[in-house]
Scaffold this active site. Structure first.
Site, PDB file in Angstrom:
ATOM      1  N   GLU A  89       0.820  -1.216   0.000  1.00 22.97           N
ATOM      2  CA  GLU A  89       0.000   0.000   0.000  1.00 22.97           C
ATOM      3  C   GLU A  89       0.856   1.270   0.000  1.00 22.97           C
ATOM      4  OE1 GLU A  89      -3.178  -0.305  -0.361  1.00 22.97           O
ATOM      5  OE2 GLU A  89      -3.829  -2.164   0.590  1.00 22.97           O
ATOM      6  N   LEU A  90       1.854   1.278  -0.850  1.00 21.36           N
ATOM      7  CA  LEU A  90       2.789   2.401  -0.894  1.00 21.36           C
ATOM      8  C   LEU A  90       2.087   3.747  -1.103  1.00 21.36           C
ATOM      9  CD1 LEU A  90       6.116   2.998  -1.473  1.00 21.36           C
ATOM     10  CD2 LEU A  90       4.987   3.852  -3.518  1.00 21.36           C
TER      11      LEU A  90
END
Ligand code: ZN
Length: 194
Positions: A89-90
């Site tokens: 989930e950068l």
């Protein structure tokens, strides 16, 4: 096959909501474990959907993860034994757009395999700048698809809904949620935010 000892690399796993990005990340990390290489996984503090401190796929697989507020926190967590760095989930990290590219490049240049998963587009179908920059410099990019809830085609977009209507374009870019807030849609069924 990737020869892990042959040098660093950046891999990006991207796609819309419900496209299986975390499952794919966990699948790769299981191979890393089987190869007896040391990995460290990170998850942004804003990803509150699941228990903090682990990556959990929709099908229940999990990997322990350290919670970070910034991509720049990562180097301090690493010791010399680490081979693989994973970031899920950068797009949720609240860093300047260049930061993720700079840090991941630095890690890959040091010989680490860096595997990043995240959304490629926001709910307005605009690129997340940090993800776009990383894709440009990555050795490997895999774009995953979901299935459009309307027509069953391959979905590439995350439709955010408020009472069944598309969220307005001026809504916040990041709103963490699941099926109560988002639908996977194809290009034809996606309704632009206004
Ligand atoms: Zn569709």
């Amino acid at each position: 096959m990737t020869r892990l000892s042959s040098g660093g690399r950046i891999e990006v796993i991207c796609g819309c909501m419900f496209s299986g990005k975390t499952e794919e990340l966990i699948r790769r990390l299981n191979h890393v474990r089987l190869a007896r290489q040391r990995l460290i996984a990170f998850t942004p503090r804003r990803d509150t959907r699941y228990r903090l401190g682990s990556l959990v796929s929709h099908n229940g697989l999990s990997v322990e993860a350290r919670v970070i507020d910034s991509i720049r926190d990562i180097p301090a967590h690493l010791d010399v034994d680490v081979h693989v760095v994973a970031i899920d989930e950068l797009h949720l990290l609240d860093d300047p757009p260049d930061a993720a590219r700079e840090v991941c490049q630095e890690l890959a240049d040091r010989g680490l395999r860096v595997i990043v998963a995240g959304l490629d587009q926001d709910f307005r179908a605009q690129p997340f700048p940090a993800m776009a920059q990383l894709m440009a410099v990555a050795e490997q990019v895999d774009k995953l698809y979901a299935i459009c809830v309307r027509c069953g085609a391959y979905a590439t977009r995350s439709q955010r809904l408020i009472n069944g209507k598309p969220a307005p374009a001026n809504a916040p870019t990041i709103v963490v949620g699941g099926q109560e807030l988002y639908e996977a849609r194809c290009r034809a069924c996606y309704e632009p935010a206004r």
